[in-house]
Design an enzyme around this catalytic site. Structure first.
Site, PDB file in Angstrom:
ATOM      1  CG  HIS A 148      -1.775  -1.371   1.354  1.00  0.00           C
ATOM      2  ND1 HIS A 148      -1.183  -2.154   2.307  1.00  0.00           N
ATOM      3  CD2 HIS A 148      -2.684  -2.026   0.679  1.00  0.00           C
ATOM      4  CE1 HIS A 148      -2.034  -3.449   2.276  1.00  0.00           C
ATOM      5  NE2 HIS A 148      -2.952  -3.169   1.461  1.00  0.00           N
TER       6      HIS A 148
HETATM    7  S1  FES Z   1       1.750  -0.586   3.204  1.00  0.00           S
HETATM    8 FE1  FES Z   1       0.115  -1.773   3.745  1.00  0.00          FE
HETATM    9  S2  FES Z   1       1.124  -3.817   4.524  1.00  0.00           S
HETATM   10 FE2  FES Z   1       2.726  -2.243   4.164  1.00  0.00          FE
END
Ligand code: FES
Length: 197
Positions: free
Chosen positions: A154
Site C-alpha cells: 500500500h
Molecule cells: S503498506 Fe500496507 S502492509 Fe505495508
C-alpha cells in the site's frame, strides 16, 4: 436361597461401579489429548528462544535475514554513506525520534540510528500497516524513493533506520527486537540481558 431382589441389587451395584469406572477412564482418555496439547511443543518452545546471528561475513550495505519467533529479522550492515543519509529527511518522517508510544524498540535503540552499534541495524521486517514484508532499497537516500524500505502493498516507505515517512498508511516505525552483542560479530536476537538501557 438368595432372593431375586438380592441378585438384582448386586447386579445393579456392579453395573453402577462398572459404568462409573468406564466413565472416569473415558473422561481421562478424552482429556489426555487436551492436556498434551496444552504443553508447548519443542518447536513452539524453540520458536520463542533467542537466535544468534554471525554477521562477520555480512558485506557493508548488505542485509541478512534470520527467523525469530516465526518472523523475519533483518540485519543490515550500514555504510558510512547510509548513516550520513539518515538526517537528510527528518522533516518528512512521522516519528524521527521514535517517541510514539506505539513505536516498538528497546530504549537503547530509541535514537536516530535505532541501534546499539549504528553500523548494524536490527529490525523486524514486517510492515506496521498490515504486515507485508517491505522491499530493501540499499542505496543511500538520494530522495525518499531510494534508500530504505518500500512496502509495495500500500505504498508505505521507511528510511534506512526503519523510520516511517509521513503520508503513508503504516502508522509507526518498523519494530526493533531486543538484542545484544555477544561478540564483535555475533548478535543474539531476543535477549538483551545486561544491555544498558
Ligand atoms: S503498506 Fe500496507 S502492509 Fe505495508
Amino acid at each position: 436361597m438368595v432372593s431375586d431382589d438380592k441378585v438384582d441389587s448386586g447386579r445393579r451395584h456392579f453395573l453402577t461401579v462398572a459404568t462409573t469406572v468406564t466413565g472416569v477412564v473415558g473422561a481421562v482418555a478424552a482429556a489426555a489429548p487436551f492436556i498434551l496439547s496444552l504443553k508447548p511443543s519443542a518447536r513452539t518452545q524453540a520458536l520463542g528462544a533467542p537466535v544468534e546471528a554471525d554477521v562477520s561475513k555480512l558485506e557493508p550495505g548488505a542485509r541478512m535475514i534470520v527467523e525469530w519467533r516465526g518472523k523475519p529479522v533483518w540485519i543490515i550492515r550500514r555504510t558510512p554513506e547510509m548513516l550520513a543519509s539518515l538526517s537528510k529527511y527528518d522533516s518528512l518522517l512521522k516519528d524521527p525520534n521514535s517517541e510514539d508510544p506505539n513505536s516498538l524498540q528497546p530504549s537503547y535503540a530509541q535514537n536516530a540510528d535505532r541501534a546499539i552499534n549504528p553500523e548494524f541495524l536490527v529490525l523486524i521486517g514486517v510492515c506496521t500497516h498490515l504486515g507485508c514484508s517491505p522491499e530493501f532499497r540499499p542505496q543511500p537516500a538520494a530522495d525518499i524513493n531510494s534508500g530504505g524500505f518500500l512496502c509495495a502493498c500500500h505504498g508505505s516507505k521507511f528510511d534506512l533506520s526503519g523510520r516511517v515517512y509521513k503520508g503513508v498508511p503504516a502508522p509507526t516505525n518498523l519494530p526493533v527486537p531486543a538484542y545484544r552483542f555477544i561478540g564483535p560479530s555475533n548478535i543474539l536476537i531476543g535477549d538483551d540481558t545486561g544491555v544498558a538501557a
